[in-house]
Design a protein around this motif. Structure first.
Motif, PDB file in Angstrom:
ATOM      1  N   MET A  98      69.814 -34.645  77.863  1.00 29.71           N
ATOM      2  CA  MET A  98      69.503 -36.103  77.430  1.00 29.71           C
ATOM      3  C   MET A  98      68.120 -35.950  76.464  1.00 29.71           C
ATOM      4  O   MET A  98      68.180 -36.750  75.553  1.00 29.71           O
ATOM      5  CB  MET A  98      69.075 -36.747  78.397  1.00 29.71           C
ATOM      6  N   MET A  99      67.175 -34.891  76.619  1.00 34.62           N
ATOM      7  CA  MET A  99      66.052 -34.985  76.033  1.00 34.62           C
ATOM      8  C   MET A  99      66.360 -34.432  74.453  1.00 34.62           C
ATOM      9  O   MET A  99      66.042 -34.830  73.353  1.00 34.62           O
ATOM     10  CB  MET A  99      65.036 -33.789  76.562  1.00 34.62           C
ATOM     11  N   LEU A 100      67.402 -33.555  74.553  1.00 35.17           N
ATOM     12  CA  LEU A 100      67.830 -32.948  73.239  1.00 35.17           C
ATOM     13  C   LEU A 100      68.443 -33.985  72.288  1.00 35.17           C
ATOM     14  O   LEU A 100      68.219 -34.252  70.928  1.00 35.17           O
ATOM     15  CB  LEU A 100      68.867 -31.645  73.433  1.00 35.17           C
ATOM     16  N   LEU A 101      69.444 -34.899  72.894  1.00 41.93           N
ATOM     17  CA  LEU A 101      69.875 -36.137  72.187  1.00 41.93           C
ATOM     18  C   LEU A 101      68.947 -37.044  71.791  1.00 41.93           C
ATOM     19  O   LEU A 101      68.977 -37.577  70.539  1.00 41.93           O
ATOM     20  CB  LEU A 101      70.820 -36.765  73.319  1.00 41.93           C
ATOM     21  N   LEU A 102      67.992 -37.215  72.652  1.00 36.27           N
ATOM     22  CA  LEU A 102      66.689 -38.346  72.048  1.00 36.27           C
ATOM     23  C   LEU A 102      66.196 -37.576  70.718  1.00 36.27           C
ATOM     24  O   LEU A 102      65.968 -38.352  69.788  1.00 36.27           O
ATOM     25  CB  LEU A 102      65.841 -38.509  73.217  1.00 36.27           C
ATOM     26  N   ILE A 103      65.686 -36.440  70.815  1.00 33.92           N
ATOM     27  CA  ILE A 103      65.245 -35.411  69.673  1.00 33.92           C
ATOM     28  C   ILE A 103      66.097 -35.779  68.540  1.00 33.92           C
ATOM     29  O   ILE A 103      65.682 -36.065  67.270  1.00 33.92           O
ATOM     30  CB  ILE A 103      64.909 -34.085  69.983  1.00 33.92           C
ATOM     31  N   VAL A 104      67.202 -35.263  68.466  1.00 31.78           N
ATOM     32  CA  VAL A 104      68.223 -35.200  67.394  1.00 31.78           C
ATOM     33  C   VAL A 104      68.243 -36.603  66.887  1.00 31.78           C
ATOM     34  O   VAL A 104      68.395 -36.888  65.641  1.00 31.78           O
ATOM     35  CB  VAL A 104      69.565 -34.672  67.926  1.00 31.78           C
ATOM     36  N   SER A 105      68.464 -37.763  67.725  1.00 26.92           N
ATOM     37  CA  SER A 105      68.478 -39.339  67.150  1.00 26.92           C
ATOM     38  C   SER A 105      67.393 -39.412  66.596  1.00 26.92           C
ATOM     39  O   SER A 105      67.313 -40.527  65.445  1.00 26.92           O
ATOM     40  CB  SER A 105      68.644 -40.040  68.542  1.00 26.92           C
ATOM     41  N   VAL A 106      66.054 -39.235  66.955  1.00 28.82           N
ATOM     42  CA  VAL A 106      64.685 -39.485  66.063  1.00 28.82           C
ATOM     43  C   VAL A 106      64.884 -38.828  65.002  1.00 28.82           C
ATOM     44  O   VAL A 106      64.429 -39.691  63.849  1.00 28.82           O
ATOM     45  CB  VAL A 106      63.597 -38.880  67.223  1.00 28.82           C
ATOM     46  N   ILE A 107      65.221 -37.573  64.783  1.00 26.37           N
ATOM     47  CA  ILE A 107      65.341 -36.848  63.369  1.00 26.37           C
ATOM     48  C   ILE A 107      66.236 -37.528  62.649  1.00 26.37           C
ATOM     49  O   ILE A 107      65.895 -37.634  61.373  1.00 26.37           O
ATOM     50  CB  ILE A 107      65.917 -35.356  63.683  1.00 26.37           C
ATOM     51  N   VAL A 108      67.429 -37.971  63.096  1.00 31.85           N
ATOM     52  CA  VAL A 108      68.328 -38.659  62.204  1.00 31.85           C
ATOM     53  C   VAL A 108      67.789 -39.832  61.649  1.00 31.85           C
ATOM     54  O   VAL A 108      68.002 -40.237  60.529  1.00 31.85           O
ATOM     55  CB  VAL A 108      69.683 -38.642  62.955  1.00 31.85           C
ATOM     56  N   LEU A 109      67.281 -40.679  62.620  1.00 30.69           N
ATOM     57  CA  LEU A 109      66.633 -42.045  62.134  1.00 30.69           C
ATOM     58  C   LEU A 109      65.623 -41.907  61.123  1.00 30.69           C
ATOM     59  O   LEU A 109      65.623 -42.511  60.092  1.00 30.69           O
ATOM     60  CB  LEU A 109      66.130 -42.618  63.265  1.00 30.69           C
ATOM     61  N   LEU A 110      64.876 -40.745  61.319  1.00 34.66           N
ATOM     62  CA  LEU A 110      63.612 -40.699  60.430  1.00 34.66           C
ATOM     63  C   LEU A 110      64.217 -40.144  58.903  1.00 34.66           C
ATOM     64  O   LEU A 110      63.692 -40.564  58.104  1.00 34.66           O
ATOM     65  CB  LEU A 110      62.586 -39.508  60.657  1.00 34.66           C
ATOM     66  N   ILE A 111      65.302 -39.295  58.999  1.00 39.37           N
ATOM     67  CA  ILE A 111      65.933 -38.955  57.662  1.00 39.37           C
ATOM     68  C   ILE A 111      66.306 -40.144  57.185  1.00 39.37           C
ATOM     69  O   ILE A 111      66.383 -40.405  55.886  1.00 39.37           O
ATOM     70  CB  ILE A 111      67.381 -37.969  57.953  1.00 39.37           C
TER      71      ILE A 111
ATOM     72  N   ALA B 241      57.926 -32.305  67.921  1.00 37.31           N
ATOM     73  CA  ALA B 241      56.598 -32.841  68.662  1.00 37.31           C
ATOM     74  C   ALA B 241      56.675 -33.404  69.879  1.00 37.31           C
ATOM     75  O   ALA B 241      56.089 -33.207  70.794  1.00 37.31           O
ATOM     76  CB  ALA B 241      55.750 -33.509  67.384  1.00 37.31           C
ATOM     77  N   ILE B 242      57.825 -34.325  69.915  1.00 40.64           N
ATOM     78  CA  ILE B 242      58.176 -35.141  70.870  1.00 40.64           C
ATOM     79  C   ILE B 242      58.498 -34.247  72.189  1.00 40.64           C
ATOM     80  O   ILE B 242      58.092 -34.371  73.387  1.00 40.64           O
ATOM     81  CB  ILE B 242      59.417 -36.212  70.430  1.00 40.64           C
ATOM     82  N   TYR B 243      59.362 -33.199  71.658  1.00 44.47           N
ATOM     83  CA  TYR B 243      59.820 -32.348  72.796  1.00 44.47           C
ATOM     84  C   TYR B 243      58.634 -31.370  73.237  1.00 44.47           C
ATOM     85  O   TYR B 243      58.486 -31.378  74.516  1.00 44.47           O
ATOM     86  CB  TYR B 243      60.565 -31.067  72.334  1.00 44.47           C
ATOM     87  N   PHE B 244      57.426 -31.083  72.746  1.00 42.64           N
ATOM     88  CA  PHE B 244      56.349 -30.620  73.267  1.00 42.64           C
ATOM     89  C   PHE B 244      55.293 -31.438  73.931  1.00 42.64           C
ATOM     90  O   PHE B 244      54.932 -31.288  74.896  1.00 42.64           O
ATOM     91  CB  PHE B 244      55.461 -29.897  72.092  1.00 42.64           C
ATOM     92  N   ILE B 245      55.343 -32.754  73.687  1.00 43.36           N
ATOM     93  CA  ILE B 245      54.558 -33.751  74.128  1.00 43.36           C
ATOM     94  C   ILE B 245      55.055 -34.023  75.426  1.00 43.36           C
ATOM     95  O   ILE B 245      54.141 -34.172  76.464  1.00 43.36           O
ATOM     96  CB  ILE B 245      54.619 -34.965  73.374  1.00 43.36           C
ATOM     97  N   VAL B 246      56.378 -34.273  75.563  1.00 46.58           N
ATOM     98  CA  VAL B 246      56.860 -34.874  77.038  1.00 46.58           C
ATOM     99  C   VAL B 246      57.184 -33.559  77.829  1.00 46.58           C
ATOM    100  O   VAL B 246      57.402 -33.832  79.185  1.00 46.58           O
ATOM    101  CB  VAL B 246      58.392 -35.483  76.767  1.00 46.58           C
ATOM    102  N   ASN B 247      57.105 -32.308  77.396  1.00 44.78           N
ATOM    103  CA  ASN B 247      57.136 -31.136  78.326  1.00 44.78           C
ATOM    104  C   ASN B 247      55.915 -30.658  78.844  1.00 44.78           C
ATOM    105  O   ASN B 247      55.200 -29.878  77.943  1.00 44.78           O
ATOM    106  CB  ASN B 247      57.979 -30.130  77.580  1.00 44.78           C
ATOM    107  N   PRO B 248      55.363 -30.884  79.898  1.00 45.86           N
ATOM    108  CA  PRO B 248      54.015 -30.343  80.468  1.00 45.86           C
ATOM    109  C   PRO B 248      53.677 -29.000  80.354  1.00 45.86           C
ATOM    110  O   PRO B 248      52.635 -28.673  80.858  1.00 45.86           O
ATOM    111  CB  PRO B 248      53.887 -31.292  81.761  1.00 45.86           C
ATOM    112  N   SER B 249      54.885 -28.363  80.387  1.00 41.08           N
ATOM    113  CA  SER B 249      54.819 -26.745  80.564  1.00 41.08           C
ATOM    114  C   SER B 249      54.178 -26.476  79.413  1.00 41.08           C
ATOM    115  O   SER B 249      53.603 -24.799  79.523  1.00 41.08           O
ATOM    116  CB  SER B 249      56.106 -26.339  81.093  1.00 41.08           C
ATOM    117  N   PHE B 250      54.053 -26.953  78.314  1.00 39.95           N
ATOM    118  CA  PHE B 250      53.346 -26.341  77.023  1.00 39.95           C
ATOM    119  C   PHE B 250      52.248 -26.548  76.789  1.00 39.95           C
ATOM    120  O   PHE B 250      51.591 -27.768  77.160  1.00 39.95           O
ATOM    121  CB  PHE B 250      54.410 -26.642  75.630  1.00 39.95           C
TER     122      PHE B 250
END
Length: 427
Positions: free
Chosen positions: A1-14, A29-38
């Motif tokens: 689900m997270m990966l789909l969101l990120i790809v959607s954001v990238i496509v939208l920006l393009i 950046a979204i992936y790193f921000i929402v993932n607290p382990s990093f």
């Protein structure tokens, strides 16, 4: 689900016309921000690590060498030589266009630089001779695709770096496919010029003296690819050091032999080189971070498993991959795809028993087609903007060239010896 969101954001920006590299950085950046382990610094570390590599210096050097060619008089002498060799033939200037790409491809390694240079120098002459502007721009864009295949193509260095494949072998492997593409284009433009009535008044056949003088002037430039390949094969230097040799060689010719480069030219060449290098390195950095994220999400492993389960034959795999890359190449810049997809495809090559050198030539050809394909094609926009040709006119004229490129790619798929024979002989 997270990966789909990120790809959607990238496509939208393009779609919103954000450069692909920055769109990918935003998604990562979204992936790193929402993932607290990093940690907060992880994204910066990933981006910097993408360009913190010794082999990538080869890209810096060869781009600089290619730019210097235009300021040292080398490009001008190459053009004179190409005109004498093919100017008396049917469709002479169109053939000059192709031949100049072969000559410059062995020097600059950058298809964007080649396309821009020919759009400024050759296309106006073609239009004056009666060629359709759209045809001239489409031919210039297509002939520039010879550059990434011939050594020292930047794409070859990038693929070798990311995929951990011998760059020296890739340089050798690209020679026959590069010359084959040039031969196919020469045959096509010959018949196209006849059919469409381009350049009916041909130049007179050159005298032996004219050819000898032009050859003498161009000889020093023509020796550079031989010096690069010979030095690598003899173990005198590696591909990265070869780039430094190319820069030094271009400077010596421009400053001390042709004596056409001034200090002002040197400063202009340095500025132009920095601009091109910065663009390429931002793409590499963003692509590396994005590829690292995909690896963490197990995307390469899942795709490899799905592909090998559904397709058994290596040839069927490559043909299916050709279709996939042609579609994806319409939307994503070639260098970005090279960085992202190479780590995904490498495990599949082992499963299917495909030589990584052969695959590299096939892969780069597929990505090259995307550079002259809407809506993202970088070479398409470069040539169209410089030549003032409308995109719809360019697309109409480039269709036959697409078919030729796809045909060549299929030939490379079914005859691996075209890319593997020369490395096996010279190894």
């Amino acid at each position: 689900m997270m990966l789909l969101l990120i790809v959607s954001v990238i496509v939208l920006l393009i779609v919103l016309n954000v450069p692909v590299a920055y769109a990918m950085l935003a998604g990562v950046a979204i992936y790193f921000i929402v993932n607290p382990s990093f940690m907060n610094e992880t994204l910066t570390q990933r981006v910097v690590s993408g360009v913190e590599s010794f082999p990538l210096l080869g890209i810096v050097f060869f781009i600089t060498a290619g730019v210097l060619m235009n300021y040292t008089g080398i490009t001008k002498r190459m053009l004179v030589f190409a005109k004498l060799v093919t100017g008396h033939l049917t469709g002479g200037l169109a053939k000059v266009n192709v031949l100049l790409s072969v000559l410059m491809g062995g020097l600059s390694g950058s298809n964007v630089a080649d396309a821009a240079m020919q759009s400024k120098i050759v296309v106006p002459e073609m239009v004056k001779k009666g060629y359709a502007p759209g045809f001239s721009a489409a031919l210039t864009a297509t002939s520039s695709l010879i550059t990434p295949i011939l050594p020292p193509g930047i794409a070859l260095i990038l693929y070798g770096y990311v995929g951990n494949v011998s760059i020296g072998d890739l340089f050798i492997a690209g020679i026959i496919p590069g010359f084959l593409l040039a031969a196919i284009l020469l045959v096509y433009v010959h018949f196209a010029a006849k059919k469409r009535g381009f350049e009916q008044e041909m130049n007179p056949f050159p005298s032996f003296k004219q050819v000898a003088i032009a050859s003498k002037d161009a000889l020093l430039a023509l020796l550079l690819p031989i010096l690069i390949i010979g030095g690598i094969r003899l173990g005198m230097f590696g591909p990265t050091e070869a780039g430094a040799v190319a820069v030094l060689y271009a400077l010596v010719i421009g400053l001390f032999i042709y004596r056409e480069m001034t200090f002002k030219d040197l400063v202009s060449a340095a500025k132009e080189s920095v601009q091109i290098i910065a663009t390429v390195m931002i793409i590499i950095a963003a692509g590396t971070a994005f590829g690292w994220m995909l690896t963490l999400e197990q995307v390469p492993q899942q795709l490899a498993s799905a592909m090998t389960t559904s397709v058994e034959q290596p040839l069927a795999f490559l043909v299916l991959l050709l279709v996939f890359l042609l579609i994806v190449g319409m939307f994503i810049e070639g260098n970005v795809m090279l960085i992202i997809l190479t780590p995904i495809f490498m495990p599949m090559l082992e499963t299917y028993g495909i030589d990584p050198v052969h695959f590299g030539i096939f892969f780069i050809l597929c990505l090259s087609i995307g550079t002259i394909t809407p809506p993202i094609g970088t070479i398409m926009f470069t040539t169209a903007s410089i030549t003032k040709v409308k995109i719809e006119t360019f697309i109409k004229e480039v269709i036959p060239f697409w078919l030729l490129l796809i045909g060549l790619t299929l030939i490379i798929i079914f005859i691996p010896a075209l890319s593997l024979w020369l490395p096996s002989v010279l190894s």
